[in-house]
Design a protein around this motif. Structure first.
Motif, PDB file in Angstrom:
ATOM      1  N   MET A 195       0.845  -1.178   0.000  1.00  0.00           N
ATOM      2  CA  MET A 195       0.000   0.000   0.000  1.00  0.00           C
ATOM      3  C   MET A 195       0.889   1.239   0.000  1.00  0.00           C
ATOM      4  SD  MET A 195      -2.742   1.118   2.853  1.00  0.00           S
ATOM      5  CE  MET A 195      -3.732   2.535   2.602  1.00  0.00           C
ATOM      6  N   THR A 196       0.533   2.205  -0.794  1.00  0.00           N
ATOM      7  CA  THR A 196       1.264   3.455  -0.860  1.00  0.00           C
ATOM      8  C   THR A 196       0.380   4.574  -0.340  1.00  0.00           C
ATOM      9  OG1 THR A 196       2.464   2.688  -2.798  1.00  0.00           O
ATOM     10  CG2 THR A 196       2.456   5.052  -2.389  1.00  0.00           C
ATOM     11  N   LEU A 197       0.925   5.353   0.584  1.00  0.00           N
ATOM     12  CA  LEU A 197       0.175   6.491   1.108  1.00  0.00           C
ATOM     13  C   LEU A 197       0.274   7.657   0.141  1.00  0.00           C
ATOM     14  CD1 LEU A 197       1.258   6.503   4.865  1.00  0.00           C
ATOM     15  CD2 LEU A 197      -0.950   5.838   3.938  1.00  0.00           C
ATOM     16  N   CYS A 216       3.781  10.386   8.325  1.00  0.00           N
ATOM     17  CA  CYS A 216       3.426   9.297   7.410  1.00  0.00           C
ATOM     18  C   CYS A 216       3.675   7.941   8.067  1.00  0.00           C
ATOM     19  CB  CYS A 216       4.232   9.406   6.117  1.00  0.00           C
ATOM     20  SG  CYS A 216       3.852  10.860   5.143  1.00  0.00           S
ATOM     21  N   ALA A 272       0.937   4.965   8.703  1.00  0.00           N
ATOM     22  CA  ALA A 272       1.205   3.599   8.245  1.00  0.00           C
ATOM     23  C   ALA A 272       1.143   2.611   9.406  1.00  0.00           C
ATOM     24  CB  ALA A 272       2.569   3.534   7.564  1.00  0.00           C
ATOM     25  N   ILE A 304      -2.421   1.877  10.363  1.00  0.00           N
ATOM     26  CA  ILE A 304      -3.047   0.970   9.395  1.00  0.00           C
ATOM     27  C   ILE A 304      -2.618  -0.469   9.664  1.00  0.00           C
ATOM     28  CG2 ILE A 304      -3.105   0.326   6.950  1.00  0.00           C
ATOM     29  CD1 ILE A 304      -2.879   3.376   6.345  1.00  0.00           C
ATOM     30  N   VAL A 305      -1.329  -0.684   9.862  1.00  0.00           N
ATOM     31  CA  VAL A 305      -0.799  -2.031  10.086  1.00  0.00           C
ATOM     32  C   VAL A 305      -1.336  -2.634  11.389  1.00  0.00           C
ATOM     33  CG1 VAL A 305       1.320  -3.323  10.603  1.00  0.00           C
ATOM     34  CG2 VAL A 305       1.279  -1.711   8.714  1.00  0.00           C
ATOM     35  N   TYR A 363      -5.585  11.828   5.571  1.00  0.00           N
ATOM     36  CA  TYR A 363      -5.194  10.512   5.084  1.00  0.00           C
ATOM     37  C   TYR A 363      -6.363   9.550   5.173  1.00  0.00           C
ATOM     38  CZ  TYR A 363      -0.219  11.395   4.625  1.00  0.00           C
ATOM     39  OH  TYR A 363       0.992  11.868   4.211  1.00  0.00           O
ATOM     40  N   GLY A 410      -8.038   5.906   5.889  1.00  0.00           N
ATOM     41  CA  GLY A 410      -7.734   4.889   6.888  1.00  0.00           C
ATOM     42  C   GLY A 410      -8.151   5.313   8.277  1.00  0.00           C
TER      43      GLY A 410
END
Length: 43
Positions: free
Chosen positions: A1-3, A13, A17, A20-21, A36, A38
Motif C-alpha cells: 500500500m502506498t500512502l 506518514c 502507516a 493501518i498495520v 489521510y 484509513g
C-alpha cells in the motif's frame, strides 16, 4: 500500500502507516494528517 503524499513530514506518514498495520485509530489535531485515508480521526 502506498500512502498519498498529503503531508511532507515523514514521521507523520510513519504514524499513519503504523496505525493501518496495527488496526488502530490514529488521533490527531493536525488537519493535514487527518486527510489521510484509513483509521485517522481529527480531535
Amino acid at each position: 500500500m502506498t500512502l498519498p503524499s498529503i503531508h511532507k513530514d515523514p514521521f507523520d506518514c510513519l504514524l499513519v502507516a503504523q496505525a493501518i498495520v496495527e488496526g488502530i485509530t490514529l488521533l490527531t489535531a493536525d488537519i493535514q494528517v487527518a486527510k489521510y485515508p484509513g483509521p485517522v480521526q481529527r480531535v
